[in-house]
Write an enzyme that holds these catalytic residues in place. Structure first.
Site, PDB file in Angstrom:
ATOM      1  N   GLU A   1       0.864  -1.180   0.000  1.00  0.00           N
ATOM      2  CA  GLU A   1       0.000   0.000   0.000  1.00  0.00           C
ATOM      3  C   GLU A   1       0.897   1.224   0.000  1.00  0.00           C
ATOM      4  O   GLU A   1       1.746   1.373   0.875  1.00  0.00           O
ATOM      5  CB  GLU A   1      -0.852   0.051   1.270  1.00  0.00           C
ATOM      6  CG  GLU A   1      -1.859  -1.063   1.401  1.00  0.00           C
ATOM      7  CD  GLU A   1      -2.592  -1.015   2.735  1.00  0.00           C
ATOM      8  OE1 GLU A   1      -3.559  -1.767   2.889  1.00  0.00           O
ATOM      9  OE2 GLU A   1      -2.184  -0.249   3.638  1.00  0.00           O
TER      10      GLU A   1
ATOM     11  N   ASP B   1      -5.099   8.390  11.277  1.00  0.00           N
ATOM     12  CA  ASP B   1      -3.736   7.936  11.537  1.00  0.00           C
ATOM     13  C   ASP B   1      -3.169   8.434  12.851  1.00  0.00           C
ATOM     14  O   ASP B   1      -3.443   9.543  13.286  1.00  0.00           O
ATOM     15  CB  ASP B   1      -2.823   8.370  10.384  1.00  0.00           C
ATOM     16  CG  ASP B   1      -3.036   7.511   9.153  1.00  0.00           C
ATOM     17  OD1 ASP B   1      -2.856   6.289   9.272  1.00  0.00           O
ATOM     18  OD2 ASP B   1      -3.412   8.055   8.103  1.00  0.00           O
TER      19      ASP B   1
ATOM     20  N   TYR C   1     -10.396  -5.151   4.188  1.00  0.00           N
ATOM     21  CA  TYR C   1      -9.434  -4.702   5.193  1.00  0.00           C
ATOM     22  C   TYR C   1     -10.175  -4.621   6.520  1.00  0.00           C
ATOM     23  O   TYR C   1     -11.064  -3.779   6.676  1.00  0.00           O
ATOM     24  CB  TYR C   1      -8.880  -3.328   4.780  1.00  0.00           C
ATOM     25  CG  TYR C   1      -7.751  -2.780   5.630  1.00  0.00           C
ATOM     26  CD1 TYR C   1      -7.821  -2.730   7.017  1.00  0.00           C
ATOM     27  CD2 TYR C   1      -6.606  -2.257   5.023  1.00  0.00           C
ATOM     28  CE1 TYR C   1      -6.787  -2.212   7.781  1.00  0.00           C
ATOM     29  CE2 TYR C   1      -5.557  -1.728   5.779  1.00  0.00           C
ATOM     30  CZ  TYR C   1      -5.663  -1.708   7.159  1.00  0.00           C
ATOM     31  OH  TYR C   1      -4.652  -1.178   7.917  1.00  0.00           O
TER      32      TYR C   1
END
Lengths: 260, 395
Positions: free
Chosen positions: A51, A62, A173
């Site tokens: 990725e 994040d 995912y």
């Protein structure tokens, strides 16, 4: 139509009874030259899929490591198209996924996905575009030649898991835990149950990410899922040196293969 | 397929661009909001708190000297007289009541000028809820008094050191907390921004401003205002007052953004005047950003307007032409701050001072019988130290 390279990769792994190692790297971190070395080195050290993160100024999903790597890349002028150039130049044989927030992807224009495919990308993942949030833009992503990787969270109800998988391709995912990206000491105890719920909802391969930092994490995920995603721990190693990132990747690869 | 209801799209704007982890919490919030608004016990408790804790209805004041200056009757909707000194408390009470209904005992908030943080800390103290407020380090310096007030009421104020260390980064950090603690926490967003249902919900809780103001204008002026003016950062006080008049076609709606050091300086917060549509903090709306989609840092003398985005419904009101958006510089806002203090004995917040300054700049625009209504979104006590440090005369 030939199957997408990500789909082929999972078929190949399944035939060999192996699990996928998905490695996240921020494009342009710590700089463009080393970013290319990292893509090649991590692929050679056993990554099945890479990725490539398009850095964004406000990465709200994040944690501190990927935030800092994004800032560092942006400060050196990294953009969507420079990331594509970097992918093309690295020329790795493993499938590459464009990993982005929606805003830089929209800013790259309506033919961004075509350019990504031309640069050699096989998939796209958008952290802040959940299923049902924006059908026209989801259709833009879903109808491209790229596999459209969707995310499932531990909070996702089972019926929504099925809906998410239905609107994605390549693999699903699974976010292992609540919170933002970042290395953790332990895997969450409820992870096998969450994987089992998702397994019942889809036939797509399942890769688990968020907090995977050690070979033993990879080993325990390998018992239940089809692959692991490593991000922050790898980016942290990449910030130290290319060699550290390669050594880290090899370690996770061994952990992943050890149980099988 | 679960798609967003039409009510959470404002033209092409709005939406719900967040990590998947938050989707069930937003669904839960959406359902809780609908159920609460249908529940007479909820609305009765909300109204009671607004009346007896906040001090509503807030007064509508005339402004005789200012009216003479601009040659039109000016009316001031006095949200500065609310408990805690700004309109922010209306929304935090509504959302805290909802959090309690959902069984969430921990509250997260972001704050810029500190008014929303104070309003959140206040209602958390009143309801016995844990309160964590994210505030940019730069804003903590600018708004020391409000940091003290929040801590005095038992809130934990977390300094945000990332990015520009202002409201944008505080909001990002609050969302990161919420993604981590979503099962036990409710995030009280302070403006009409964020993912659905926040823009609609915050508007709902702030609409009391416009409802009261409309009735007060009819009673006191005997007619509707010609123009309604409010400052716009995220845009909650503006949305609150506009909502009372949006269906009155003869009433002009004007939102005043912060032009900072000038619209051409690159240092401003005028998302509607100079931004382009994009996604930040969960919504598609006008945004200060570069060609690559990276968010551009905002600047304003007022911490509460120092934000590169804006509520999605404002973006739609701009594009539809129903509202007009203008911008006022730091220097003009400082002049407005002094002007209202001297000519009416009302010290406005620096945010509000942008609206004052625009009306002052427009003297002669209105006929002598055309009332102008300004939302005095907050009082300026919090800004006195900052303005004084700038060496402004008389301050």
């Amino acid at each position: 139509m030939t199957p997408n390279p990500i789909t082929r990769r999972f078929a190949d792994l399944r035939a060999r009874n192996r699990r996928a190692l998905v490695c996240y790297l921020t494009a342009g971190h710590p700089d463009e030259d080393r970013s290319i070395e990292l893509l090649r080195g991590v692929a050679a050290a056993g990554a099945d899929i890479i990725e490539v993160g398009i850095p964004f100024s406000d990465p709200l999903a994040d944690g501190p490591v990927i935030q800092a790597s994004s800032q560092q890349a942006l400060a050196q002028g990294m953009t969507f198209d420079r990331a594509l150039a970097l992918i093309a130049k690295a020329g790795v044989t493993v499938p590459v996924i464009i990993f982005s927030y929606l805003n830089p992807l929209l800013a790259a224009g309506p033919d961004a996905l075509k350019r990504a495919a031309a640069a050699g990308a096989s998939g796209v993942l958008v952290t802040d575009l959940p299923v049902g949030a924006d059908p026209p833009r989801e259709a833009w992503l879903g109808d491209s030649r790229l596999a459209f990787i969707r995310l499932v969270a531990p909070t996702t109800p089972s019926d929504r898991m099925a809906e998410i998988a239905h609107h994605g391709s390549g693999f699903v995912y699974l976010i292992s835990r609540l919170g933002v990206t970042g290395a953790r000491a332990e895997l969450p105890p409820e992870l096998p149950d969450t994987v089992a719920r998702l397994r019942a909802a889809t036939t797509l391969p399942i890769c688990v990410g968020f907090g995977i930092a050690r070979p033993e994490h990879a080993a325990s995920v390998a018992r239940v899922a089809d692959g692991v995603v490593v991000g922050s721990a790898l980016v942290e190693a990449a910030g130290r040196s290319v060699d550290d990132a390669i050594a880290f990747t090899s370690g996770i690869r061994h952990g992943l293969d050890a149980t099988l | 397929m679960t798609t967003l209801a039409h009510r959470d799209r404002f033209g092409i704007f709005g939406g719900r661009y967040v990590p998947e982890t938050l989707i069930p919490a937003l669904d839960e919030l959406d359902e809780a909001l609908d159920a609460a608004l249908r529940d007479p016990a909820f609305t009765a408790e909300f109204d009671d708190l607004l009346r007896n804790y906040v001090g509503r209805p807030s007064p509508l004041s005339t402004a005789p000297h200012f009216s003479t200056r601009v040659a039109a009757p000016v009316y001031l909707k006095r949200e500065d007289l609310n408990h805690t000194g700004a309109h922010k408390i209306n929304n935090t009470i509504g959302q805290a009541l909802l959090a309690r209904r959902m069984g969430k005992r921990r509250i997260i908030a972001e704050t810029g000028a500190g008014q929303h943080g104070v309003a959140t800390a206040t209602i958390c103290a009143r309801f016995g809820l844990e309160c964590v407020v994210y505030m940019g380090e730069e804003d903590m310096r600018r708004q020391e008094l409000n940091v003290f007030r929040m801590r005095l009421m038992g809130a934990k104020v977390v300094p945000v050191l990332s990015g520009t260390r202002t409201l944008k980064d505080a909001t990002t950090e609050a969302i990161r907390d919420w993604v981590t603690t979503v099962n036990s926490s409710h995030y009280i967003i302070g403006s009409v921004v964020g993912p659905a249902p926040y823009p609609r919900m915050v508007k709902e809780f702030q609409s009391v401003i416009g409802r009261e103001a409309r009735a007060q204008m009819l009673e006191r002026a005997g007619r509707l205002p010609r123009t309604v003016v409010a400052c716009v950062g995220g845009g909650s006080n503006a949305m609150g007052i506009f909502t009372g008049f949006v269906d009155d076609p003869d009433v002009e709606l004007v939102g005043v953004e912060a032009a900072g050091e000038g619209l051409d300086s690159g240092r401003h917060s005028a998302s509607l005047a100079r931004g382009t549509p994009g996604v930040l903090h969960g919504a598609y709306s006008y945004l200060l950003q570069d060609a690559a989609g990276q968010v551009h840092p905002a600047h304003s003398i007022s911490a509460g307007l120092d934000y590169p985005g804006v509520g999605p419904e404002h973006s739609n009101l701009k594009d539809s032409g129903r509202a007009t958006y203008v911008a006022v510089s730091d220097a003009e806002a400082l002049a407005g701050f002094q002007l209202l203090s001297r000519c009416e004995g009302i010290v406005p917040a620096l945010e509000t001072a942008h609206a004052i300054a625009w009306v002052d700049n427009q003297a002669g625009r209105w006929a002598a019988d055309e009332p102008v209504l300004i939302c005095i979104s907050g009082r300026g006590d919090k800004d006195v130290a900052q303005v004084s440090a700038l060496g402004v005369a008389g301050a």
